[in-house]
Design an enzyme around this catalytic site. Structure first.
Site, PDB file in Angstrom:
ATOM      1  N   GLY A  49       0.817  -1.205   0.000  1.00 57.90           N
ATOM      2  CA  GLY A  49       0.000   0.000   0.000  1.00 57.90           C
ATOM      3  C   GLY A  49       0.853   1.257   0.000  1.00 57.90           C
ATOM      4  CB  THR A  50       2.227   3.627  -1.853  1.00 54.39           C
ATOM      5  OG1 THR A  50       1.686   3.241  -3.101  1.00 54.39           O
ATOM      6  CG2 THR A  50       3.401   2.726  -1.506  1.00 54.39           C
ATOM      7  CB  THR A  51       1.496   7.661  -1.670  1.00 57.01           C
ATOM      8  OG1 THR A  51       2.078   6.927  -2.731  1.00 57.01           O
ATOM      9  CG2 THR A  51       2.464   8.714  -1.164  1.00 57.01           C
ATOM     10  CG  ASP A  66      -2.884   5.791  -2.422  1.00 59.74           C
ATOM     11  OD1 ASP A  66      -2.045   5.594  -1.529  1.00 59.74           O
ATOM     12  OD2 ASP A  66      -3.070   4.984  -3.349  1.00 59.74           O
TER      13      ASP A  66
END
Length: 272
Positions: A49-51, A66
Site C-alpha cells: 500500500g502507498t502513498t 490514497d
C-alpha cells in the site's frame, strides 16, 4: 585478481553511497541470499500500500492516504484504508506490506488501550513513539527476508506541549524522526514531499497557516499529482468517485473528513 582484491572490491561496492537500501546491501554482501524457486513456481506477490502524507496546519495535523493496494503490477483493491486511529489523539498511516501493517496497527492500538486502563492515564508521547519503533524493530527478521516491510507515519496531538501538533516518520528498522512541518512515505512519497516543500516555501500560504479547507485541498492535489507518475498510488479516481482517506487531529480528537466534503473541495480546486 586475487581473492583479497575481489573481497575488497565487493566491500567497496556494498559500502558506496549508491548501495541502495539496507536489505539490498545485505544481499550484495552475501549475508542474505535471493531465494531460489523451483522451476515454474514463483513467490506469491505481496500486497502493498502507498502513498501516505501528514502535515501540520492551522487546525492541527492532517493525515491522508490514497486508497490503492497493489500486488506486483496488479491492482488488488482501490478502496483500502491506510489511516488508522490508534487512540483518541493518535493516528498511524501505513505504507508497505498490508498484512504486517494491519497487525502492527492493531497491536499498537491494544498496547495504548492496555496502558490507559492499567495505569489510569494516557501513555506519554515518547512512550507512544517508541512503542511503534519497537514493533518495527521486532519485524526486522521479515524485512531482511525481503517481505513484510512497513514504513509508517505516526501523528498525534499533545495538548500539553508548546507545539502540540506532532508528526513522526520511521524507517523499516524502527528509527524514528520528528518532522518539522510535513512527512510522506510510500512509493509516491518523493513526489508528495516535493509538492509540500514547494507549497511551504514558495506557495502563497505556508502549511502551518493553512485553514481547514485549504489544507485538505493541498493534500488531495498532492496525492493526485503523485498518482500521475506512480502507478501504485491511486490518487483521486474521478470516474469511480474514490477519494483519499483524510483525518484531522486537534485538541478535540480525530475527525474523518466526509466523502462529500472531499469531492466538493477537489472539484472547486479543479475549477479554480
Amino acid at each position: 585478481m586475487t581473492r583479497e582484491n575481489e573481497t575488497k572490491q565487493r566491500w567497496n561496492e556494498s559500502s558506496s553511497a549508491d548501495a541502495g537500501d539496507f536489505v539490498s546491501v545485505l544481499r550484495r554482501r552475501g549475508i542474505v541470499r535471493q531465494p531460489k524457486y523451483p522451476e515454474g513456481r514463483l513467490p506469491i506477490p505481496e500486497t502493498q500500500g502507498t502513498t501516505i502524507v501528514a502535515f501540520k496546519f492551522a487546525g492541527g495535523v492532517l493525515v491522508a492516504g490514497d486508497r490503492r493496494a497493489t500486488a506486483g503490477n496488479v491492482v488488488m483493491y482501490d478502496r483500502t484504508d491506510k489511516v488508522f486511529e490508534v487512540d483518541r489523539h493518535s493516528v498511524m498511516a501505513i505504507a508497505g506490506s498490508f498484512g504486517t501493517a494491519w497487525e502492527t496497527a492493531r497491536t499498537l492500538q491494544h498496547s495504548f488501550q492496555f496502558y490507559r486502563r492499567s495505569q489510569l492515564q494516557e501513555m506519554s508521547l515518547e512512550g507512544k513513539v517508541r512503542a511503534l519503533a519497537k514493533l518495527l524493530r521486532d519485524n526486522l527478521g521479515m524485512v531482511i527476508q525481503g517481505i513484510g516491510v512497513v514504513v509508517p507515519l505516526f501523528a498525534t496531538y499533545d495538548a500539553g506541549s508548546s507545539d502540540p501538533a506532532k508528526v513522526f516518520f520511521y524507517d523499516a528498522m524502527g528509527a524514528h524522526f520528528e518532522a518539522t512541518d510535513f512527512a510522506a512515505s510510500g512509493s509516491g512519497g518523493p513526489a508528495v514531499r516535493s509538492i509540500l516543500y514547494y507549497e511551504n516555501a514558495w506557495g502563497p500560504t505556508p502549511l502551518r497557516e493553512l485553514d481547514h479547507k485549504s489544507a485538505i485541498t493541498v493534500a488531495l492535489r498532492a496525492l493526485d499529482t503523485a498518482a500521475e507518475a506512480d502507478t501504485a498510488t491511486g490518487g483521486v479516481d474521478r470516474l469511480g468517485k474514490i477519494f483519499p482517506i483524510v483525518k484531522i487531529l486537534n485538541q478535540d480528537g480525530i475527525t474523518s473528513v466526509a466523502h462529500d466534503e472531499l469531492a466538493t473541495l477537489f472539484q472547486s480546486g479543479v475549477e479554480g
